[in-house]
Design an enzyme around this catalytic site. Structure first.
Site, PDB file in Angstrom:
ATOM      1  N   ARG A 289      -1.355   3.441   5.009  1.00 45.64           N
ATOM      2  CA  ARG A 289      -0.381   4.305   4.092  1.00 45.64           C
ATOM      3  C   ARG A 289      -0.427   5.973   3.893  1.00 45.64           C
ATOM      4  NH1 ARG A 289       0.921  -0.110   0.180  1.00 45.64           N
ATOM      5  NH2 ARG A 289       1.865   1.648  -1.461  1.00 45.64           N
ATOM      6  N   TYR A 292       2.216   8.916   4.092  1.00 48.64           N
ATOM      7  CA  TYR A 292       3.422   9.105   3.152  1.00 48.64           C
ATOM      8  C   TYR A 292       2.301   9.468   1.938  1.00 48.64           C
ATOM      9  CZ  TYR A 292       6.686   7.829  -0.557  1.00 48.64           C
ATOM     10  OH  TYR A 292       7.630   8.209  -1.789  1.00 48.64           O
ATOM     11  N   ARG A 333       9.784  -3.147  -0.756  1.00 46.06           N
ATOM     12  CA  ARG A 333       9.247  -3.002  -2.329  1.00 46.06           C
ATOM     13  C   ARG A 333       9.596  -4.184  -3.275  1.00 46.06           C
ATOM     14  NH1 ARG A 333      11.738   3.445  -3.138  1.00 46.06           N
ATOM     15  NH2 ARG A 333      13.397   2.546  -1.655  1.00 46.06           N
ATOM     16  N   VAL A 335      10.568  -5.083  -6.194  1.00 44.77           N
ATOM     17  CA  VAL A 335      11.733  -5.527  -6.861  1.00 44.77           C
ATOM     18  C   VAL A 335      12.842  -6.003  -6.047  1.00 44.77           C
ATOM     19  CG1 VAL A 335      13.443  -4.702  -8.630  1.00 44.77           C
ATOM     20  CG2 VAL A 335      11.018  -4.138  -8.825  1.00 44.77           C
ATOM     21  N   SER A 336      13.054  -5.423  -5.011  1.00 41.52           N
ATOM     22  CA  SER A 336      14.046  -5.560  -4.108  1.00 41.52           C
ATOM     23  C   SER A 336      13.697  -6.845  -3.354  1.00 41.52           C
ATOM     24  CB  SER A 336      14.354  -4.461  -3.041  1.00 41.52           C
ATOM     25  OG  SER A 336      13.334  -3.944  -2.210  1.00 41.52           O
ATOM     26  N   PHE A 338      12.020  -9.358  -4.524  1.00 36.41           N
ATOM     27  CA  PHE A 338      12.179 -10.611  -5.483  1.00 36.41           C
ATOM     28  C   PHE A 338      13.521 -11.044  -5.673  1.00 36.41           C
ATOM     29  CE2 PHE A 338       7.669 -10.275  -7.930  1.00 36.41           C
ATOM     30  CZ  PHE A 338       7.125 -10.764  -6.735  1.00 36.41           C
ATOM     31  N   ARG A 358       2.524  -2.716 -12.039  1.00 32.27           N
ATOM     32  CA  ARG A 358       3.345  -1.571 -11.742  1.00 32.27           C
ATOM     33  C   ARG A 358       4.098  -1.226 -13.001  1.00 32.27           C
ATOM     34  NH1 ARG A 358       0.355  -1.927  -8.043  1.00 32.27           N
ATOM     35  NH2 ARG A 358       0.623  -1.960  -5.799  1.00 32.27           N
ATOM     36  N   HIS A 420      -4.313  -1.215  -7.252  1.00 36.77           N
ATOM     37  CA  HIS A 420      -4.187  -2.349  -8.168  1.00 36.77           C
ATOM     38  C   HIS A 420      -3.623  -2.077  -9.475  1.00 36.77           C
ATOM     39  CE1 HIS A 420      -7.641  -3.211  -5.315  1.00 36.77           C
ATOM     40  NE2 HIS A 420      -7.520  -4.424  -5.572  1.00 36.77           N
TER      41      HIS A 420
END
Length: 470
Positions: A289, A292, A333, A335-336, A338, A358, A420
């Site tokens: 990661r 980014y 991501r 939310v998208s 789920f 989060r 975490h």
């Protein structure tokens, strides 16, 4: 005695020649002095035969011939009297004074006013300082002069957050230029502005320089989801570093204010909870990661170096997890993921034990925070996020309650370098920007679900229709 009489006669003759028009072509000249006097006065005397003119013309010729100064003063006095008595004189004088004052105020504004955040021009300052008499109501400014629309660039403006920001800027009356290479952005996100004369879109990669004349730059360009930035990590870090350098250079060249959208990922896997802006983070510089995380940290460094070294006006926002309409459906991501899985009747995939936390803010709250930061007087960085903290299992339960109570949860191994805990401390934004989020997850999630439902099932209907046609 005879000579004296002749001299006197000569003198009298000269006077006659000057003032009475000398009818004496038949009268002999007495001597040379008289002749000389007659020749000198001939240039001033009127033409022959004026002795027949009215008696009133003789005094006038006298004043014009020998009393020129008196005649000039008399003319000036008469002209002044006419000017003072003219009905428009007071208005003309007042208008001239007002115009002169406006010019002085405008000059002072150009010299000392500097460049305002709104890009206001000095002529507008002059109008606000002194309304023109007879044209404006005293103390009032025309509606069109209260706020001048700005020229704004939004890099990544066809993306999820960028398109919502463009909506707000255009609604405010600004002229907006979207710069986007459409790697993760979609034309459909800004298509509804196609007929707006204040909107322009340029398909361009910020890794390459671009020349524009603007007042503000919102720099959002960069893939923000793990799926996208891991797809081409070198391109991701080039966008963060070279792209930010190019946009900072543009801001310096044209004197624009620059806002960098950084990320909560600069805190890495934080050892401090909640995270405040003074925390330096716990980031793996060689992880999957890092393109980014470290790219955004370097972008912040460049932004502050331009601020300190080039006196550039900059703003830095650290964005925490954001959701809402126009998100990429399959961007990885949480939310998208789920929402799309629940709508498709697929299991909700939870990575690890699901106890990671989060904080989720609705996109309109974020846009409001970005605009307040840009228009404010503080550099930052500022945390922009919702301090409401959810575990992944709690988020899955909210999605079940909103979409499908029977949706299954499926556990999978956790990804590398996954933080975490993530929760913003937004005290600084509250105190200095007067900003805090207003939309809760339970209120904002249904708005996103409706957008996803339209896009997912609308796409499926279109695909089925096309298949039937074939």
């Amino acid at each position: 005695m005879m000579m004296s009489s002749s001299s006197m006669a000569g003198a009298g003759g000269s006077s006659e020649l000057i003032y009475r028009g000398h009818d004496g072509a038949s009268q002999p000249v007495a001597d040379e002095s008289a002749s000389a006097a007659g020749s000198y006065s001939s240039s001033a005397k009127p033409p022959h035969g004026t002795n027949k003119a009215p008696l009133l013309a003789r005094p006038l010729r006298y004043v014009m011939g020998e009393q020129r100064l008196l005649f000039a003063l008399l003319g000036m006095a008469l002209a002044s009297l006419v000017f003072l008595l003219a009905p428009s004189a007071s208005t003309t004088s007042s208008t001239s004074t007002s115009v002169a004052h406006l010019a002085a105020v405008g000059l002072a504004a150009r010299q000392y006013g500097g460049r305002s955040s709104g890009g206001a021009v000095s002529s507008r300052v002059a109008f606000e300082a002194e309304p023109r008499r007879g044209l404006l109501h005293p103390g009032r400014v025309p509606l069109g002069l209260k706020r001048k629309g700005l020229r704004v660039v939004v890099t990544g403006g066809a993306g999820f957050v960028g398109s919502h920001l463009v909506d707000r800027l255009l609604a405010r009356g600004d002229s907006v230029i979207v710069v986007d290479n459409l790697f993760t952005g979609r034309k459909e996100n800004v298509l509804h502005h196609a007929g707006n004369p204040n909107f322009e879109m340029i398909r361009h990669d910020v890794v390459e320089p671009i020349l524009l004349e603007v007042d503000q730059i919102y720099h959002l360009a960069c893939p923000a989801s793990p799926v996208h930035y891991k797809h081409n990590p070198v391109k991701t870090i080039k966008t963060n570093v070279v792209g930010t350098l190019n946009m900072l250079g543009l801001a310096k060249r044209v004197g624009a204010r620059f806002l960098l959208t950084s990320t909560s990922e600069v805190y890495g896997d934080p050892l401090q909870h909640p995270q405040v802006e003074t925390y330096w983070g716990n980031v793996n510089p060689i992880g999957v990661r890092s393109c980014y995380d470290e790219g955004k940290r370097t972008a912040e460094t460049l932004t502050m170096d331009y601020h300190r070294g080039a006196n550039l006006e900059v703003r830095i926002a650290r964005i925490f997890n954001t959701y809402g309409p126009r998100m990429c459906i399959d961007d990885g991501r949480v939310v998208s993921n789920f929402v799309a899985q629940a709508l498709r009747k697929e299991p909700l995939t939870v990575y690890g034990d699901g106890k990671q936390t989060r904080s989720f803010q609705y996109v309109s709250d974020l846009v409001e925070g970005l605009m307040k930061l840009m228009e404010g007087d503080h550099v930052g960085p500022f945390n922009l996020g919702n301090p409401g903290e959810f575990t992944m299992l709690e988020l899955a339960k909210v999605v079940q309650d909103t979409i499908d109570p029977n949706a299954r949860i499926e556990f999978r191994p956790n990804t590398a370098d996954d933080p975490h805990k993530r929760k913003p401390d937004i005290s600084r934004a509250k105190d200095l920007l007067g900003w805090e989020p207003k939309i809760s997850l339970k209120k904002g999630l249904p708005l996103m679900v409706q957008d996803f439902r339209n896009r997912i099932f609308g796409d499926q209907k279109d695909a089925n229709t096309n298949a039937g046609d074939n």
